[in-house]
Design an enzyme around this catalytic site. Structure first.
Site, short mmCIF file in Angstrom:
data_model
loop_
_atom_site.label_atom_id
_atom_site.label_comp_id
_atom_site.label_asym_id
_atom_site.label_seq_id
_atom_site.Cartn_x
_atom_site.Cartn_y
_atom_site.Cartn_z
N CYS B 95 52.77 33.22 12.46
CA CYS B 95 52.84 34.51 13.15
C CYS B 95 51.80 34.57 14.27
O CYS B 95 51.93 33.88 15.27
CB CYS B 95 52.70 35.65 12.15
SG CYS B 95 53.25 37.22 12.83
N HIS B 214 56.76 34.52 7.61
CA HIS B 214 55.57 34.40 6.76
C HIS B 214 55.85 33.68 5.44
O HIS B 214 56.17 34.34 4.44
CB HIS B 214 55.03 35.80 6.45
CG HIS B 214 54.36 36.44 7.61
ND1 HIS B 214 53.03 36.23 7.93
CD2 HIS B 214 54.83 37.30 8.55
CE1 HIS B 214 52.71 36.93 9.01
NE2 HIS B 214 53.78 37.60 9.41
N GLU B 216 53.73 32.57 3.38
CA GLU B 216 52.74 32.95 2.36
C GLU B 216 53.12 34.23 1.63
O GLU B 216 52.52 34.57 0.61
CB GLU B 216 51.35 33.09 3.00
CG GLU B 216 51.08 34.36 3.79
CD GLU B 216 51.69 34.38 5.19
OE1 GLU B 216 52.49 33.47 5.51
OE2 GLU B 216 51.37 35.32 5.95
#
Lengths: 748, 242
Positions: B95, B214, B216
């Site tokens: 990002c 994302h 994560e």
């Protein structure tokens, strides 16, 4: 005024500008809640919470937020804060600082918390209102709506705090809008209680510099709004700067864990004057205003004290920890200034350019505010009758009108502008289902990484119910918020509540309504064993237009929940799961009680009976909540999908469950009986739609509770309704088209 | 041995904690490094087997997304980064980290200090918070075992539309895909309107990966998807030398 003059006589000197300003700020309705104090309302809520004496409640009302224990090591907190006045005259700045302020309440909890969830809730006039109908001096609601969305994205996304829910509602009484935001925080249990600053502790001001922006926010927001308010009070509104706040959001837990924070509070209304006064109430405080970092060197002493410049916090730091604290703050690029000391003299003193500009006794500041007796008188009841039901064959038209209503429509065009998954804790975000656009009505996160214990938060806000019955509004707000939390899997024995009131300027009739509402939620909270742990009231929802008209906000009460979910791998969601499953209505549904419903609003009337049956009935909903929770704990949870009925009635939830699952349903309205429009649209708060397998026996599962089998899930994406011999079927695609068309053009 | 992975933090970074958790969950040892402290002691980064630049709004993103971080990165750390990459150590930007890598020039052309493109305003002109489906374009050490099926990840950004100078070859790592698994420019499956459906790219050598969505945030079963874990597991495996 008289109290100040008496004090001057006693002291034998005139009060300084700074002293007068401090007293006026500290005693404003915003900071001191004079209306609520005179009616004894906060005391009533606090007494209810004390009576419940919930073992998991860690902090109530006293701190910047309220907290409940998540487990032995962690506490979660909640706070809701309105920013109605600035958001009405300068929505971008007002809404951005609404978020900034309530987030600081999470950071300023105990000895320093960390925000893990936020919300935005806006009540405006209908954004489609013709410009000529917007009162002089008020902004057009479409402008407020768009600017508020832009501001929420501008502030919350950089903060890196997931959006729990965003709600947009409308009422003609909101030229002075409702702008509410929540913040949920996380803090280790051992830091959940503030300590009292000790004499010698350093008053450390951290964050942004102090400017002339945001002067008189507390007093201006406590006053009625008038046509000229926008120009006169322009300096009271500011533009927030999220990165400044993000930096200390990261640094505060580090400071806390290093033992550098004895106490912490945010600078909000009343600025440094209120923060230092509150923190030093028990000890006394001395401020050297020349040490406050300024944006503008021409600020005078009272302006420095009163400035509400955003993104600032005040810390009480033990002197031996000061060097370490400054070092940590420097690493995180946070500006810090030693602006004074906590003393032992119980005085509020400040010097500026060699002169003493403030010297007040704390007892006077916090004890002398005169509170006038408030008169209470019930208003004349204004009930409007409920029209008779239309022909059943016209059902599709009315169903589409309800789905297209501003309160029921697809608002994801706003919601998708706010980050809902940052922090990697989100389990259920604001939207879900097959297309990702179905409102979930709940936010669930797993705050401790790698553990399955969860936190749930939900909210209820209805601007219509209060016109029909204030006490009913209050009960339904509590029940709706709680039912939404229970539907996903909240433990009803560990749910806490947060209230935000927004009411017109105090009159005997408004006071009566306030008393009704507070009594209702206090009683219900005790009956349910769900304490209010945090809240805020704003009693300034009145606007005076240029042509002398007075516009009052509708009685507004927003209730949010904060609760515990034992295991987030066992949640129940809304989307239909499998064709052939039974659909059960669990709870009461009275088709005649259409008052305050979205359906009646589409017909231009309010009705005379809320879907409520008084305090005992409301308390009795606990049995339903407990049963659902009990079923959810079984190794094989028989409940496959569930939703809590609210705005838009049975119909809206059936539609959402079908849309979320990409299926349909066949519903027999005669299983409930009564007028067909009431069955579909009565806002049966406290009742649930529950999906169970075809071979399950609902009579066993729900023994002793009100339940009815209302239909079944089908593969075809359509809702069909039978009503005796009559039958109507509507393809889901038609309903989706009605539901999704309303909102996007309003914000394009 | 458990490899150490450095996660860079600058004021405004806001995804470092969950990124650290993802690394740990994937078997690595994460350390959050303050950019200022790395700049003060650049050789510090040679203690780490890989670097991750996580998401956020570094320095407020006021000039352009990732610009200030990138300028500091290039100005203070260009040399040590060349040494880091020459040693075969990977860099992942997620990002804002992806935006930073574009601003440094490391992506797409591997030319540190010389920009060849940017990640700019989404075509909707809005911040877009959505779940997306990605497909890996080729099998590399980053995508081992992840090719050939859609990966569901959260995506949340306002500036993710890739704009590159004409003529530059791109090494695409991930595409946004439609229900049929084909790269798509259609909104909202491709929330930024990135051309060709590009959601992530490599540098020419494949050691540097920039990704807008994302991973994560899709690591644990409760996240609703564990498709992000594979990327971290692959990175940790690569760093372990297995």
């Amino acid at each position: 005024m008289h109290a100040l003059q008496d004090y001057e006589r006693k002291r034998g000197r005139a009060l300084t500008d700074a002293e007068i300003e401090i007293c006026v700020q500290s005693w404003s309705d915003h900071c001191y809640h004079t209306t609520w104090k005179s009616l004894g309302l906060l005391r009533q809520l606090m007494a209810a919470t004390a009576k419940i004496d919930h073992p998991e409640v860690v902090s109530v009302f006293r701190d910047n937020a309220g907290g409940i224990a998540l487990n032995e090591d962690w506490v979660v907190t909640i706070k809701g804060e309105t920013h109605n006045f600035p958001s009405s005259i300068a929505p971008f700045g007002g809404v951005a600082t609404k978020h900034g302020g309530v987030i600081r309440d999470s950071i300023g909890f105990g000895r320093g918390g960390y925000p893990i969830g936020g919300s935005t809730i806006m009540g405006t006039m209908d954004p489609r209102v013709p410009p000529a109908e917007v009162p002089q001096g008020a902004l057009h609601p479409a402008y407020i709506l768009r600017e508020s969305i832009r501001a929420t994205a501008y502030y919350c996304n950089p903060m890196g705090i997931p959006m729990m829910y965003s709600l947009y509602r409308a009422h003609p009484g909101y030229p002075k809008c409702l702008a509410l935001g929540h913040s949920v925080g996380l803090i280790p249990r051992r830091y959940a209680q503030k300590e009292t600053p000790r004499p010698g502790d350093v008053a450390l001001l951290i964050g942004g510099a102090t400017g002339r922006d945001g002067l008189h926010g507390a007093t201006a927001s406590s006053a009625e709004m008038a046509a000229e308010t926008r120009t006169k009070e322009a300096a009271a509104v500011q533009i927030g700067h999220p990165i400044t706040e993000r930096k200390f959001m990261e640094a505060v837990p580090v400071l806390r864990d290093a033992g550098c924070i004895r106490s912490i509070t945010d600078l909000g209304a009343g600025g440094l004057s209120c923060a230092a006064g509150e923190m030093g109430e028990a000890t006394g405080v001395f401020l050297d205003l020349d040490r406050v970092p300024l944006k503008d060197a021409s600020l005078t002493a009272w302006e420095i004290l009163l400035s509400e410049s955003q993104e600032r916090m005040l810390l009480a730091v033990p002197p031996e920890k000061l060097a370490e604290a400054l070092n940590i703050l420097a690493r995180y690029d946070v500006m810090a200034a030693e602006v004074g000391r906590f003393t032992g003299d119980r005085r509020y003193r400040a010097v500026w350019r060699g002169e003493t500009v403030v010297d007040l006794e704390m007892d006077f500041l916090w004890g002398a505010c005169p509170i006038e007796e408030a008169e209470v008188r019930p208003p004349l009841r204004q009930a409007s009758p409920t029209p008779p039901p239309p022909a059943f064959s016209e059902l599709p038209k009315y169903v589409k009108a309800v789905l297209a209503h501003y309160h029921c429509c697809d608002q994801s065009a706003a919601g998708f502008q706010f980050d809902s998954t940052v922090q990697g804790r989100t389990v259920i975000g604001p939207y879900g289902g097959r297309t990702g656009r179905m409102p979930t009505n709940a936010f669930v996160c797993a705050p401790i990484r790698g553990q399955s214990i969860g936190v749930v938060s939900t909210v209820a806000f209805n601007p219509f119910y209060g016109e029909v019955d204030p006490a009913g509004l209050a009960r339904l707000a509590v029940l709706e918020a709680v039912a939404k939390a229970v539907a996903v899997g909240a433990d009803p024995s560990c749910l806490a509540l947060c209230d935000n009131f927004y009411t017109p300027r105090s009159t005997p009739e408004v006071n009566w309504a306030l008393c009704q509402m507070v009594e209702a939620i206090a009683d219900l909270s005790v009956a349910l064993g769900m304490p209010f742990i945090s809240g805020k009231d704003s009693s300034s929802g009145t606007m005076q237009t240029a042509d002398g008209k007075v516009i009052n906000v509708p009685l507004t009460l927003v209730v949010a929940t904060l609760g515990r979910i034992p295991d987030v791998t066992r949640l129940v969601t809304k989307p239909f799961r499998r064709p052939g499953d039974q659909l059960i209505l669990l709870g009461d549904l009275w088709p005649d009680k259409l008052g305050g419903s979205v359906y009646l609003d589409t017909l231009g009337t309010r009705g005379d009976l809320l879907h409520d049956a008084g305090p005992e009935w409301a308390a009795g909903r606990l049995a339903l909540f407990r049963r659902l929770f009990e079923l959810y704990q079984r190794p094989q949870n028989p409940v496959l999908a569930a939703s809590a009925i609210g705005e838009g009635g049975l119909l809206l939830r059936l539609f959402e469950m079908a849309y979320g699952g990409g299926m349909g349903a066949e519903i027999d309205l005669m299983a409930i009986g009564g007028r067909w429009d009431g069955i579909l649209f009565a806002e049966a708060v406290g009742a649930f739609i529950v999906e169970i397998e075809a071979q399950e026996d609902p009579a066993t599962l729900f023994a002793g509770l009100p339940w009815r089998r209302i239909g079944r899930v089908v593969e075809e994406e359509a809702l069909s309704f039978s009503y005796g011999p009559e039958r109507v079927k509507i393809p889901l695609a038609e309903l989706v088209a009605a539901w999704e068309a309303t909102f996007p053009p309003l914000i394009a | 041995m458990t490899p150490k992975l450095g996660i860079l933090y600058a004021p405004g970074t806001n995804c470092h904690e969950e990124t650290a958790f993802a690394v740990e969950y994937a078997g690595g040892r994460p350390a959050i490094l303050l950019l200022d402290e790395v700049i003060a002691r650049p050789r510090l980064i040679l203690d780490y087997a890989a670097l991750i630049i996580p998401g956020g709004f570094s320095y407020g993103d006021h000039l352009a997304a990732g610009r200030i971080f990138a300028v500091r990165f290039v100005h203070h750390l260009a040399e040590i980064l060349r040494e880091f990459l020459a040693g075969g150590r990977p860099i992942l930007g997620i990002c804002n980290g992806d935006q930073i890598l574009m601003e440094t020039g490391l992506l797409p052309a591997g030319t540190i200090g010389e920009r060849h493109g940017a990640l700019t305003r989404n075509r909707s002109a809005r911040f877009e918070d959505r779940w997306v489906a990605l497909a890996a374009a080729e099998e590399t050490f980053w995508t081992a075992g992840l090719v050939g099926r859609p990966l569901r990840l959260p995506s949340a950004h306002g500036e993710g539309r890739l704009v590159v100078a004409p003529g530059d070859g791109l090494r695409v790592a991930f595409h946004y895909v439609d229900e049929k698994g084909r790269p798509t420019e259609a909104y909202p499956a491709n929330p930024s309107g990135s051309p060709g459906g590009i959601a992530g790219i490599y540098d020419p050598g494949g050691l540097v990966l920039g990704l807008m969505p994302h991973p994560e945030r899709a690591v644990l079963p409760v996240h609703g998807s564990q498709d992000g874990l594979g990327i971290f597991a692959n990175l940790v495996r690569f760093c372990t030398g297995a």
